[in-house]
Design an enzyme around this catalytic site. Structure first.
Site, short mmCIF file in Angstrom:
data_model
loop_
_atom_site.label_atom_id
_atom_site.label_comp_id
_atom_site.label_asym_id
_atom_site.label_seq_id
_atom_site.Cartn_x
_atom_site.Cartn_y
_atom_site.Cartn_z
NE ARG A 104 -3.03 -0.03 3.59
CZ ARG A 104 -3.80 0.57 4.34
NH1 ARG A 104 -5.01 0.86 3.78
NH2 ARG A 104 -3.45 0.65 5.66
CB THR A 108 -1.82 7.38 -2.82
OG1 THR A 108 -1.27 6.21 -3.22
CG2 THR A 108 -1.10 8.46 -3.49
CG ASP A 200 0.37 -3.32 9.57
OD1 ASP A 200 0.78 -4.69 9.57
OD2 ASP A 200 0.59 -2.59 8.83
CG ASP A 203 4.06 -3.86 11.19
OD1 ASP A 203 4.81 -4.24 10.46
OD2 ASP A 203 3.61 -2.55 11.36
N1 URA Z 1 -4.30 -3.77 7.11
C1 URA Z 1 -3.97 -4.29 8.32
O1 URA Z 1 -3.19 -4.71 8.44
N2 URA Z 1 -4.73 -3.41 9.21
C2 URA Z 1 -5.87 -2.68 8.98
O2 URA Z 1 -6.51 -2.27 9.81
C3 URA Z 1 -6.17 -2.44 7.54
C4 URA Z 1 -5.25 -2.85 6.48
#
Ligand code: URA
Length: 209
Positions: A104, A108, A200, A203
């Site tokens: 990502r 943007t 995330d 992570d």
């Molecule tokens: N990706 C993630 O890991 N967490 C989110 O909340 C959105 C996208």
């Protein structure tokens, strides 16, 4: 457009609560994601066709059912989708695994494909695309676009947490792709993270934060 299937099994719901908890460490988080994926695989393969074969039990000859010749491919979207792959393979060890790499753009928030390696016989396979988080739907839509260029028999999308925005976007772009999620959450925040979500997922799986 088919409705998403929200897997409300108590074991799944319990484990989802544990991975939402910010105090759950990486090792447990990883194990739980794998366990949830295994339970969701059970749901996502519910429609596999069966055929009867004849077998001999220690007592007698009988007819019994086996899965009839459908070949599966699991395709995790890198990197967080990798966390779901082992759980799926635990139930369907004969499945092949492809990989699609998306990242990502931090400004943007648009997804970019940087890697795509699929089984050579993908045209004969039913694909289960994996990503724990369905946020904007951008990565999932692009991943399905990449898959469709290779014409698999069918595509399902399995995630753990889905935002309503992602469900709507993916269903609108690819109404033929059945979505499975363990939870439909409230919404996205201004940074396109899911609320309440779990942060995330990549992570937390790989301990990179
Ligand atoms: N990706 C993630 O890991 N967490 C989110 O909340 C959105 C996208």
């Amino acid at each position: 457009m088919s409705k998403p299937i929200i897997t409300d099994h108590p074991l799944i719901q319990h484990k989802v609560t544990l991975i939402r908890d910010k105090n759950t460490p990486s090792k447990e988080f990883r194990e739980l994601v794998s366990e949830i994926a295994m339970l969701m695989c059970y749901e996502a393969t519910r429609d596999l066709p069966l055929k009867e074969i004849e077998i001999e039990t220690p007592m007698t000859v009988t007819k019994s059912k086996v899965i009839s010749g459908r070949k599966l491919a699991f395709v995790p979207i890198l990197r967080a989708g990798l966390g779901m792959c082992d759980g799926m393979l635990a139930l369907v060890p004969a499945a092949k695994v492809g990989h699609i790499g998306m990242y990502r753009d931090p400004e943007t928030h648009t997804p970019h494909e940087y890697y795509c390696k699929l089984p050579a016989d993908i045209e004969e396979r039913d694909v289960i695309l994996l990503d724990p988080m369905l946020a904007t739907g951008g990565s999932a839509i692009d991943a399905v676009n990449a898959l469709k260029k290779r014409s698999p028999r069918s595509i399902k999308f399995v995630c753990i947490i889905a935002a309503p925005e992602g469900i709507e976007a993916l269903s609108a772009a690819h109404p033929d792709v059945q979505i499975y999620a363990a939870s439909r959450d409230e919404r996205l925040n201004e940074n396109k993270y899911i609320l309440p979500g779990l942060g995330d997922a990549g992570d937390r799986i790989f301990g990179t934060k």
